[in-house]
Design a protein around this motif. Sequence first.
Motif, PDB file in Angstrom:
ATOM      1  N   LEU A  26       0.730  -0.942   0.381  1.00  0.00           N
ATOM      2  CA  LEU A  26       0.335   0.136  -0.201  1.00  0.00           C
ATOM      3  C   LEU A  26       0.482   0.974   0.202  1.00  0.00           C
ATOM      4  O   LEU A  26       0.684   2.108  -0.829  1.00  0.00           O
ATOM      5  CB  LEU A  26      -0.770   0.125   0.455  1.00  0.00           C
ATOM      6  N   ASP A  28       4.219   3.192   2.280  1.00  0.00           N
ATOM      7  CA  ASP A  28       4.433   3.491   3.716  1.00  0.00           C
ATOM      8  C   ASP A  28       5.666   4.531   3.747  1.00  0.00           C
ATOM      9  O   ASP A  28       6.014   4.770   5.662  1.00  0.00           O
ATOM     10  CB  ASP A  28       4.303   3.308   4.909  1.00  0.00           C
ATOM     11  N   ALA A  42      -3.406   9.877   1.516  1.00  0.00           N
ATOM     12  CA  ALA A  42      -3.691   8.908   0.446  1.00  0.00           C
ATOM     13  C   ALA A  42      -4.675   9.014  -0.893  1.00  0.00           C
ATOM     14  O   ALA A  42      -4.359   8.604  -1.709  1.00  0.00           O
ATOM     15  CB  ALA A  42      -3.791   7.703   1.471  1.00  0.00           C
ATOM     16  N   ARG A 176      -5.137   1.796   1.920  1.00  0.00           N
ATOM     17  CA  ARG A 176      -4.150   2.872   2.333  1.00  0.00           C
ATOM     18  C   ARG A 176      -5.342   3.488   4.006  1.00  0.00           C
ATOM     19  O   ARG A 176      -4.728   3.653   4.993  1.00  0.00           O
ATOM     20  CB  ARG A 176      -2.875   3.419   1.631  1.00  0.00           C
ATOM     21  N   ALA A 309      -4.213  -0.818   7.808  1.00  0.00           N
ATOM     22  CA  ALA A 309      -4.568   0.267   7.107  1.00  0.00           C
ATOM     23  C   ALA A 309      -4.185   0.939   8.113  1.00  0.00           C
ATOM     24  O   ALA A 309      -2.721   2.006   7.512  1.00  0.00           O
ATOM     25  CB  ALA A 309      -5.633   0.454   6.322  1.00  0.00           C
TER      26      ALA A 309
END
Length: 309
Positions: A26, A28, A42, A176, A309
């Motif tokens: 996703l 990070d 996001a 996310r 998430a």
Amino acid sequence: MRSTLFSTAAAVRILTSRQGIRPPELGDRRFLHPGPLRWLRALGWAVALFFLAAFSSLPLTEVLGHLMPQTGAWKFAASLIGALAALAVYALAVRLAEGRKPSEIALKPLLPELGIGLLIGAGMFAAVMAIMTGLDLYEIRSLGAAPIWVAAGRAAQSGVVEELMIRAILLRLVWRAFGPWIAFAVSAALFGFGHIANPNATVFAAICIALEAGIMLGAFYALTGRVWVSIGVHAAWNFTQGYLYGAAVSGGDFGPAVASSTARPGFPEWLTGGAFGPEASLPALVVCTTVGLVVMALAWRAGHFSKPA
């Protein structure tokens, strides 16, 4: 229990051509680093990347289409270049803004997973048409040989660009921000109702696409962590529908075809898809949603929805 696990592992190996699976990455780091308002960052990045992918491909294809010779092979080349441009811009943007290699478009699994996706997409549409003709809902007439380039180019570009925009960008980044279930709902709804302005579109057609493609294509991404199977399924479905069967594709004409498929009069549109095409039919809804739920179950068993998430 052991037989269930064995069947799950076997199905995953077939779907991924033994390339292995991983949860979707996703992001990070950098713009998506943990901290205050990451959900908002996001979403903002999703919007920016969505339009970046679109405008790196579609205008380029249009310009090349006018500059190149007006033959089918050159039109295919323009569509393919546009699709590759979207992939390249996406990869560069993810490296710069997220500080990572975009594993969702990793090159090593490209050919085997794309090939599996092409087989699945073509097989599913053939199954839908077999049901339609078996119930005498459709008439299919052979037209003979036809140029393949226009349909192949449109299938490649729609498969690549739309899967980047909907799955690699919207689904991933809403995941996310808010987790997988909201991400699936949002990306499926936007994909389905994004077709509402198409010729001959209806609310039922938009719902069908949201459920069929929104669940199924997202599920392949959730299972493998990559978009290649989704791209293959999407492209092959459109190509088989528009070129091999000559049916309407999302309400439009896909170009020259080797056959012509039309719904027989006297049946309701929700059963045949009507002028919008077979993808807005009940048989397509049943086939695609069933496949999507099976793949979702495989991703669930693999633990890919447990990633926070």
